[in-house]
Design a protein around this motif. Sequence first.
Motif, PDB file in Angstrom:
ATOM      1  N   ARG A  77       0.841  -1.402  -0.108  1.00 60.95           N
ATOM      2  CA  ARG A  77      -0.178   0.090   0.009  1.00 60.95           C
ATOM      3  C   ARG A  77       0.868   1.232  -0.167  1.00 60.95           C
ATOM      4  NH1 ARG A  77      -3.208  -3.135   3.568  1.00 60.95           N
ATOM      5  NH2 ARG A  77      -2.186  -2.601   5.394  1.00 60.95           N
ATOM      6  N   PRO A 134      -2.042   5.721  -1.750  1.00 63.57           N
ATOM      7  CA  PRO A 134      -3.030   4.907  -1.099  1.00 63.57           C
ATOM      8  C   PRO A 134      -2.978   4.464   0.135  1.00 63.57           C
ATOM      9  CG  PRO A 134      -1.809   3.807  -2.736  1.00 63.57           C
ATOM     10  CD  PRO A 134      -1.100   5.141  -2.490  1.00 63.57           C
ATOM     11  N   GLY A 135      -4.206   4.207   0.835  1.00 59.72           N
ATOM     12  CA  GLY A 135      -4.069   3.240   2.095  1.00 59.72           C
ATOM     13  C   GLY A 135      -4.972   4.002   3.062  1.00 59.72           C
ATOM     14  N   ARG A 136      -4.769   3.554   4.435  1.00 60.57           N
ATOM     15  CA  ARG A 136      -5.701   4.381   5.427  1.00 60.57           C
ATOM     16  C   ARG A 136      -4.714   4.681   6.371  1.00 60.57           C
ATOM     17  NH1 ARG A 136     -11.088   2.299   5.754  1.00 60.57           N
ATOM     18  NH2 ARG A 136     -11.446   0.480   4.129  1.00 60.57           N
ATOM     19  N   ASP A 139      -2.009   2.512   8.041  1.00 58.73           N
ATOM     20  CA  ASP A 139      -1.202   1.940   7.097  1.00 58.73           C
ATOM     21  C   ASP A 139       0.040   3.018   7.172  1.00 58.73           C
ATOM     22  OD1 ASP A 139      -2.802  -0.276   6.477  1.00 58.73           O
ATOM     23  OD2 ASP A 139      -3.627   1.047   4.835  1.00 58.73           O
ATOM     24  N   ARG A 544     -13.633   9.967   1.438  1.00 61.48           N
ATOM     25  CA  ARG A 544     -12.848   9.062   1.891  1.00 61.48           C
ATOM     26  C   ARG A 544     -12.330   7.852   0.934  1.00 61.48           C
ATOM     27  NH1 ARG A 544     -16.385  10.515   6.370  1.00 61.48           N
ATOM     28  NH2 ARG A 544     -17.586   8.633   5.664  1.00 61.48           N
ATOM     29  N   ARG A 545     -13.318   7.468   0.171  1.00 59.76           N
ATOM     30  CA  ARG A 545     -12.644   6.445  -0.725  1.00 59.76           C
ATOM     31  C   ARG A 545     -11.749   7.036  -1.740  1.00 59.76           C
ATOM     32  NH1 ARG A 545     -14.902   2.130  -3.868  1.00 59.76           N
ATOM     33  NH2 ARG A 545     -16.905   1.915  -2.275  1.00 59.76           N
ATOM     34  N   ARG A 548      -8.445   7.021   0.093  1.00 62.88           N
ATOM     35  CA  ARG A 548      -8.004   5.536   0.370  1.00 62.88           C
ATOM     36  C   ARG A 548      -7.508   4.885  -0.822  1.00 62.88           C
ATOM     37  NH1 ARG A 548     -12.854   4.608   2.406  1.00 62.88           N
ATOM     38  NH2 ARG A 548     -13.703   3.078   0.599  1.00 62.88           N
ATOM     39  N   GLU A 549      -7.945   5.459  -2.036  1.00 64.23           N
ATOM     40  CA  GLU A 549      -7.439   4.815  -3.043  1.00 64.23           C
ATOM     41  C   GLU A 549      -6.283   5.613  -3.721  1.00 64.23           C
ATOM     42  OE1 GLU A 549     -10.825   5.626  -5.885  1.00 64.23           O
ATOM     43  OE2 GLU A 549     -11.894   3.891  -5.363  1.00 64.23           O
TER      44      GLU A 549
END
Length: 601
Positions: A77, A134-136, A139, A544-545, A548-549
């Motif tokens: 990620r 990307p990631g949260r 991460d 948020r999507r 995240r991407e």
Amino acid sequence: MRTGTGTETGTETGTMGAAAGVAVDADVAGAAPEAGVDAGLASAAPEAGPGTDIASAAPETPVDADIANATPGARARLGAQSAPEPASVTETDSERVTALSGGTRGSGALAPLVDTVMDALARGARRRGGPIAPGRPGDVAATVGEVFGGPGAVTGAEALDRLTELLAHGSADPADASCAAHLHCPPLAIAVAADLAVSALNPSQDSWDQAPAATALETLLLQELAALAGYEPEQAAGVLTSGGTESNLMGLMLARDRVLGAASGRQIELTGVPGAGTEGAPRPRILASAAAHFSVQRAAALLGLGEDAVLPVPVDHQLRMDPEALAAVLDGCAERGELPVAVVATAGTTDTGAIDPLRACAALAAEHGAWLHVDAAYGGGALLSDQLAPLLDGLGLADSVSLDWHKLGWQPAAAGVFLVRRSETYASLARRAVYLNPADDEEAGYPSLLGLSLRTTRRADAFKIAVTLRTLGREGLGRLVDACRDLAVSGARAVAEHPRLELHSEPVLTAFLFRYLPERPADTAAGPAAYGARCDAVNAALRRRLLREGSAVVGRTELPGEGPGRVRLKLTLLNPHTTAAEVERLLHAVVAAGRAEEEAR
């Protein structure tokens, strides 16, 4: 004074004459021929656009064992590297990492380290492959923990290289066309280079003997900016600040000291704020629009007035203060025996860029004996543009003004400016510290800026602004402002023409609000409140999507009021090299994320 029109400035300074055509050497500006403004100012194109698969980005350096040692999830990620066991630091390494950046040998010690930083920044950007990795959040935290604090944490001479790459990879990049959420500008390369010089020399503005040239330069720059704001330079005063929050605090502090001091017959900075309701101490009030920056309430709290002292004034659809409502609130203060200490007008709200009616605000403040502070942290950039400067008509009537050059000025933070129309109103901030600005030094001609700031140690942030202004001139910077405004206009038009997007209002400066419209439910009995709640949930989730991407950084805010249906997305366009086509692609990504969220529900 060298300000005024761009032509006058260019004529007087020589080097600013290049601004008429915005002709800066490509080597200095990092030109990119595809940019929407003059190629001479363009920055290099991104190596991987928004949404680009990291694997298809520009070729990376070979993957070594350090990368292979990272945890699989973090490696996939975030491309994290985990350091090998630290090698012993040799005497040569020790000398290198403890070298200083000043003196006659400082540049020699700094140069190879700058090369290291440049290489690491490029690697990190390539691995990021877009506006944000990307990631949260977890991460990112795990990756940083591995490199900085884990068992294999990087140490020694390679820390600069590895941690810089980590920072670049894990940063939101405002230079990317799809990073458009906040008043977070991509700084000009020339400004960053100037800022490096300040960091290397480390002058501090709290005494002349720490910063002789920087003291003189800040004084001259502030005179120039005062004239640009509509003040008489010889009568004005000011200082460089950390940004709008500090500037707003200073403006309201001076308002408190002047207005409340005159009403109570006390020297407020010495004796403190008199108790509300006591004789000679009416309840102090600050009036600001419902869309004003939250730092107004924070300043009221810090100044001992309390956040409740701030009275919100209703706004129109564009979030601009209603002058009739302001008059009514001021009249209400008079009827209740309250003291309007200050009116805070906003020139460029963070959400819509709305500019309050400055002349009307000035007239009403004067009528009620209130100080007028204008928060032009964002909108002050309009002063650079012939096209937009008329929006700030009346700014020169304000008692104090805040400007932020780290917004529509393309400076690395911090580059805030605080100005007052009359230098004598600065009196309550004056300070004497015998080890910094003894009276006999000042009598001997050694000036001090200590009494102009809330801070003691203070960077020479004026230098990067001065270099930028002399390199590009007002006209050259104005072209950048106009380019961003054009982007906002074309982006708003694209929103208005898309069946699944709804524009809130036309852009005033370089930002606009909009929202994605989900399909309406077949059950029409659900009502508008239910649909409004669904809109809010989908818009918040699609943002948020995108994060995240790693495909886009889009802003989120809420309109004033109560109840569902107030969530809006926001684009704040501060990259003058972004194209209209890139903004449209960003909007298509928003729509795609919205549809994906609908399907997931």
